[in-house]
Every structure is written in C-alpha cells, then in structure tokens.
Design a protein around this motif. Structure first.
Motif, PDB file in Angstrom:
ATOM      1  N   TYR A  57       0.833  -1.212   0.000  1.00 20.65           N
ATOM      2  CA  TYR A  57       0.000   0.000   0.000  1.00 20.65           C
ATOM      3  C   TYR A  57       0.862   1.253   0.000  1.00 20.65           C
ATOM      4  O   TYR A  57       1.824   1.352   0.757  1.00 20.65           O
ATOM      5  N   ARG A  58       0.527   2.184  -0.865  1.00 22.66           N
ATOM      6  CA  ARG A  58       1.148   3.504  -0.841  1.00 22.66           C
ATOM      7  C   ARG A  58       0.031   4.508  -0.950  1.00 22.66           C
ATOM      8  O   ARG A  58      -0.850   4.354  -1.793  1.00 22.66           O
ATOM      9  N   ASN A  60      -2.334   7.276  -2.042  1.00 28.92           N
ATOM     10  CA  ASN A  60      -2.596   7.874  -3.340  1.00 28.92           C
ATOM     11  C   ASN A  60      -2.398   9.389  -3.231  1.00 28.92           C
ATOM     12  O   ASN A  60      -3.174  10.094  -2.596  1.00 28.92           O
ATOM     13  N   VAL A  61      -1.333   9.839  -3.859  1.00 30.87           N
ATOM     14  CA  VAL A  61      -0.975  11.245  -3.720  1.00 30.87           C
ATOM     15  C   VAL A  61      -2.034  12.166  -4.311  1.00 30.87           C
ATOM     16  O   VAL A  61      -2.246  13.285  -3.856  1.00 30.87           O
TER      17      VAL A  61
ATOM     18  N   LEU B 121       7.234   5.514  -6.900  1.00 31.71           N
ATOM     19  CA  LEU B 121       6.847   6.911  -6.928  1.00 31.71           C
ATOM     20  C   LEU B 121       5.863   7.177  -8.061  1.00 31.71           C
ATOM     21  O   LEU B 121       4.871   7.885  -7.896  1.00 31.71           O
ATOM     22  N   ARG B 123       3.862   5.145  -9.305  1.00 31.19           N
ATOM     23  CA  ARG B 123       2.592   4.547  -8.945  1.00 31.19           C
ATOM     24  C   ARG B 123       1.841   5.462  -7.974  1.00 31.19           C
ATOM     25  O   ARG B 123       0.648   5.685  -8.106  1.00 31.19           O
ATOM     26  N   GLN B 124       2.589   5.999  -7.033  1.00 27.74           N
ATOM     27  CA  GLN B 124       1.956   6.901  -6.072  1.00 27.74           C
ATOM     28  C   GLN B 124       1.331   8.105  -6.762  1.00 27.74           C
ATOM     29  O   GLN B 124       0.290   8.588  -6.363  1.00 27.74           O
ATOM     30  N   TYR B 125       2.020   8.577  -7.780  1.00 22.88           N
ATOM     31  CA  TYR B 125       1.506   9.748  -8.464  1.00 22.88           C
ATOM     32  C   TYR B 125       0.511   9.377  -9.548  1.00 22.88           C
ATOM     33  O   TYR B 125       0.029  10.234 -10.262  1.00 22.88           O
ATOM     34  N   HIS B 126       0.265   8.113  -9.688  1.00 28.98           N
ATOM     35  CA  HIS B 126      -0.724   7.642 -10.646  1.00 28.98           C
ATOM     36  C   HIS B 126      -0.502   8.220 -12.026  1.00 28.98           C
ATOM     37  O   HIS B 126      -1.440   8.670 -12.665  1.00 28.98           O
TER      38      HIS B 126
END
Lengths: 338, 338
Positions: A57-58, A60-61, B121, B123-126
């Motif tokens: 899990y990260r 969601n920015v 990263l 992925r976090q920023y989609h």
DNA sequence: AGAGCCTTTGCATCCGTATGCAATCACGCT
DNA sequence: AGCGTGATTGCATACGGATGCAAAGGCTCT
C-alpha cells in the motif's frame, strides 16, 4: 483476452480502506499512520506500516492532494534548456526536490517570454509552488499567483520592479566587477562587454558590475555589443564585430563566450589569450574542454539549489519572512582564455 | 494581517458547483461542457464555457484525475541530462506532450541504473504512462508496471530480452553501417570503435552495425575501446589510447567523439581529418561548432518525439496493437572531421 | 392523438484520503 | 469508588469532478 501491453482499465490498487479493513481498524488510522505528527499510538502506527509494506500500500498522492488541498508538486518553468547551464540546474533541482518529498512538473516557455502563460496550467494542476528559471514573471502574473497564496521563486533571475518575489541568484554584480578586475590585472586596455538578452537581470547586473569597476578605476566604459540572446551563434556574431577592436571581452555568459572564442580564433584568426582575453559566466562543462579552456565565473549551483529548496519549504510551511533576494558569490575560475 | 508573500491557506478557487449554481444548472453540465464528446446541447456548452471564462473557472485536474482514475500526467525518466543530446529531447518531449494535453513529471535516476527505482513513486503519483530515456527497465519492473495496466515507452533504447515494452529509437544498426561505409569510402584502413556504456542498446547496436559492414566487405574487425560511459572525459581517455593506432574512429555518440577529438588534436597532436577521421552519433549542437565540425549521424529527434507521443496516446486510448519497436533512420551529416 | 425514440438534463454516488469532533479507554488521584 | 485528564480511536464528511441511470422534453410517424 487482453495483451499485457494493452491499457486494461484502472489498475487494482490497495487503498487505505482495504488495508484498514484487513487490520480491523478504521481508515483514519491508516491515514494517520502516514501523517507525521498525527495522533496515533506508536504500536498502531508500526502495525499499519508493516501491513502496508506487506500489501504494497502507498497513499494515493492524488487523493491526498485533493483532500489536503496541497499537491506536493512544484512546477519548474524553464525557457532555455538549450543553454547547457540549465540542464545541470534542472538535474540538481529535481533531485533536491525529490529528496524533500516534492515532485517536479516541468513546463517550458519560449525564451524571452514571461512565464505568465503557464500560470493557468499551474493553477489547474494545483502545484504548490513554482520555480522559474531563465524566465521571469510580470508583476501582474506575480500578484495573481501570490495573491492565490501560492509560492514562487525566481532562480538565476531577480525580480524586475516591486514584485514581491523571492529570488535566488548569484551575485552577478560582484561577478561583473571580478571580470573587469581580472582583465585589467592582465593589462588589457580596451575592454568590451557582450550582452545577452537585454531584458534579463543576469545580463544587466553583470554589465553593471563590469562598468562600475571600470568607472571606479577612472577608466572609460567598455565597448558594448548586444548579442540579442544567449546562444552560441549570437556570441559568434558579436565577437566577429568586436574582433580587433578590443583586447579583453567579457561575455554575459559562457555559451556566448564559446561562440565568441570560436569566432575570434577561427574567423578572425586571433590568438586567445595573447591577442584578446575572454571571460565568460556560469562555468558550463564545455568551458573546461581543452578546445576552449574558458576563464569564467562559476555560479554556485549546488548552493543555489539548496537555498531554493529550503526557501520553498519555508514558504510552504508558512514560516517565512518577507520576500528575499539572495545573492550567492560567484567564483573566478582561471583557465586559459584570460 | 498576512503579508502577500505568506502562504495564506487554501486559495479561493471557482468550483464546478459554484459555476453551475450561478448558471442555474447542475454540476454535471459543467463537467460535461469540458468533456469532449459528452452528451450536452451545443448552446448549453457554449453558455457554460462563456461563464467559465468570465469567472475564471478551470477544471481541477487533481479532482478529475481522482475521479476518472487517470491523471493526464506522463512521467519522464532520464538518466543522462548532462549529455547535451537529452535536454533537447526533453524540451521537445514536454512541448509535444503539453500540446497533447499531457503534463510531464520529471524523474532522474543515476546513469546505468534501471528506472525501476522510480516505479513506486510513479505509482503513487498515478501517472498514466512513462517515457524512459537514457535508461531502461528490468523485465520484472516492466512486467509489474504493464501488469498494472499502465503504458511505458522506451526512448532511444530498445528492450533487452522479451519485455513487451514499446520502444522508439533510431536505426542504430543502419547508422553503424553508414559510419563504416563513410570511413571506408575515404580509404581509411584501420578503423576503431569506441563503445559507451557497454550495457546500452545504443552502443551495442551501433557497434553491431559497424562491425557487420566491415565483415560484409571482408575486412577485419575494428579495434575496440570501451569508454565505460557516455561522457566527454571517457571519450578523451579512449581516444588517447587509440592515437596512432587507427586512422578512422567511430564513437558511440557525439559527446564521446568531442572528447576524442580534443584528445587526438591537443594531446596526441594529430590532425583531424588528415591523420585520423572521426565520426560520432546523435548530432548535438556542439558538434557543429567550428572548433569541432564533427561528422556524425543525426538522430531524427522531432520524428522520434512525435511518434512517441502518438504511441502514448494510442496506448492511453486503448487502441494499440502489440508492442512495437520502431526504428527511424539516422542521417549522415558530413562535416569536417571525416 | 398516441406511441416510440432520441436528446438533453439532473440526481446520486463514487474516486481515496484528510481531519474536526465525539466517543472510548486507561490511568491516577482524592 | 468516583472523577478528571490525556491519549487513542472511529465516525462522518469534505475535497472537486465524472458518470451510470432515470426522468423529462421534443420530435416524428402512424
């Protein structure tokens, strides 16, 4: 049947809710586990973080940005990527921002144009701050942007007029003086200055410093050629018009100086530094190459970048005084051209 | 009292709801007015757009990304910003993406390292897609990324092994052959190849083409020096070790070749092209400077960028076949060094 | 006039996280 | 034992837009 290369709808991501459900706690706890300083028991945080690790899990920015109304994204606006000075800046800047937990959204504008045209886009992307380099912002643009409560820093430019913009640059005035001093110390008699884009603070300040030093010594002002922009070709052209008329030329930056050097040597057949000395400004890698050995004023890029990021963080944290205009010292690098 | 420079809480933005209320319509209509192809009467759309203009409404991209689960952000991963070839690519690429309604989030990785470290990263920023240039991706990283249903394009690299990655590069094989042909046509007898990073497809393919052409002509293979990376200094070093042993050198790229030229001329005291001919690859601006006049193979950057963006859009639109590996032709630019 | 169909609109809900507020709990103190 | 206090936790809702679905309106055709 989808080929793996086909974009197959939204990817299945682990959300905070899913993780929370799995742990039998509320989604809030997951959120708090990831927010430093939030109200959460240390064991709980550890438990959540461990589970997050396991499940991949990260946060969601994007969602966080929407909710917190702060995106952790910094826009970098650049106008002159073709001047080799800037790629180095860009590389260090993104690395430094990345280390500070910020991401860099890159925008380019045509050289000479104010960065104002990017503002709507920046606003749409809700970037927290903007670093503008090799470009500026009109007063109106600045007022609009800052009025919205966002941060802006000029890098390697100073604000024209009364705009309350932060700026980080090197001490171009002192640099200009040092250039004059170095040329005079060698006994050069007829100095010249080659300006870049006339409307840039860098070119202006370097010239002012250069002239100021001559004036102080009671010497006549230098010859002056306006290259028009900061490019190799313009430096080349400017130097041709100066060949034989000056024995010491200070170029507003290195890329101009390199063009100038080639013109003086190959076109005009002059010897550098015997017939004419050349000094640049920036210290780009090519200046150190044996073909050039350009004497120049080195901008303290690492320090400038570090200060920029510090300043940005202070502004984003709300702890920052009135706008500052910092000037870091340039260092004279003596090589073969002067 | 806030100073205008202080970050003063969330800026007041016009939302779709506010605009809708003001027009007496539903928020959906505002949304649809901004989505091409949505079901909305033309007059309604016009009305909404006009009002949006007046009130300064712009859709919040963050919110849209969250809702639509697509961010319109493309990550650009770069490893070698200090090689002047890449800033030009970056500039064109961001401009092209910007024109296509996509933004560029910039990431840098250390040269030689796979881009995998950026994936979390990204992925976090989609981000919707990633363009990887001057770096690659391990098979595992690629599988993970593509398995998530996202798009990836290698730029100026080809996939190693069976990874189903799209790639856009220039035809390095044909380029290598052309380099050999050009040197042979001048009657050069002892050819040499200077490799860059040995693990890059660019260096490998250029070498393969070069060797293939020699083999076809029934000639012995070239001398070979491994520079280790793509830098001026490495080219310099490599050329010194080759001085006097070869009369025609093909460098894996321009920045190596420039270092090589300087070494041959200034260190070894050789004349180029009389004593030794030099050919590079890329066509960076410095190669055209009078100090170098480097003969080289020009990469069709504008075309490569255009294809990259087209490909990206196709993938994002879901209309795209199996992964392609496109090779655009390089063009021999004859200047003074060969 | 009535049925059927297409276009346009609104309603309701979802995207994934942050956070104010109230509820709960443990503990110490009188 | 009863109460106060501080630390944790959960609940509910907000952030700003996108979108499936149903309702409403207009039209044609029989």
């Amino acid at each position: 049947m989808d080929t793996p290369s086909r974009l197959a709808g939204p990817p299945a991501v682990v959300t905070a809710r899913a993780l929370a459900r799995r742990l039998g706690v509320s989604q809030s706890m997951v959120s708090r586990a990831f927010s430093p300083g939030a109200s959460i028991a240390p064991e709980m945080r550890a438990r959540v973080l461990r589970a997050a690790e396991e499940l991949g899990y990260r946060p969601n920015v994007i969602a966080a940005a929407l909710s917190r109304r702060r995106s952790s994204i910094v826009a970098i606006v650049m106008a002159e990527l073709t001047n080799p000075f800037y790629p180095a800046v860009l590389e260090r800047l993104t690395a430094a921002l990345q280390a500070a937990g910020l991401q860099s959204l890159l925008f380019t504008v045509p050289p000479g144009q104010p960065a104002d045209s990017c503002l709507p886009l920046l606003r749409q992307y809700h970037v927290d701050a903007v670093v503008i380099t090799s470009a500026s912002l009109t007063s109106a643009g600045a007022a609009e942007w800052l009025g919205d409560g966002r941060a802006a820093v000029l890098f390697n430019r100073t604000a024209a007029g009364p705009t309350p913009l932060d700026s980080i640059a090197c001490d171009n005035l002192a640099g200009g003086r040092a250039a004059a001093e170095a040329l005079l110390a060698q006994g050069r008699k007829q100095l010249a200055f080659v300006a870049g884009r006339a409307d840039t603070s860098t070119s202006q300040d370097r010239e002012r410093g250069f002239r100021a030093m001559l004036a102080e010594r009671g010497l006549p002002p230098p010859l002056r050629v306006e290259a028009g922009d900061f490019s190799y070709e313009s430096g080349h052209r400017a130097a041709r018009s100066l060949a034989g008329r000056a024995d010491g030329i200070f170029f507003a930056n290195d890329i101009l100086a390199l063009g100038g050097l080639d013109a003086l040597r190959h076109d005009a057949g002059l010897r550098v530094p015997e017939d004419v000395a050349v000094i640049g400004f920036d210290d780009i890698p090519m200046g150190a190459w044996p073909a050039y050995r350009l004497t120049t004023l080195r901008q303290p890029v690492p320090a400038m970048v570090a200060r920029t990021v510090e300043l940005l963080q202070a502004r984003l944290g709300g702890t920052a005084g009135p706008p500052t205009g910092e000037r870091l010292p340039a260092e004279l690098v003596r090589r073969g051209s002067a």
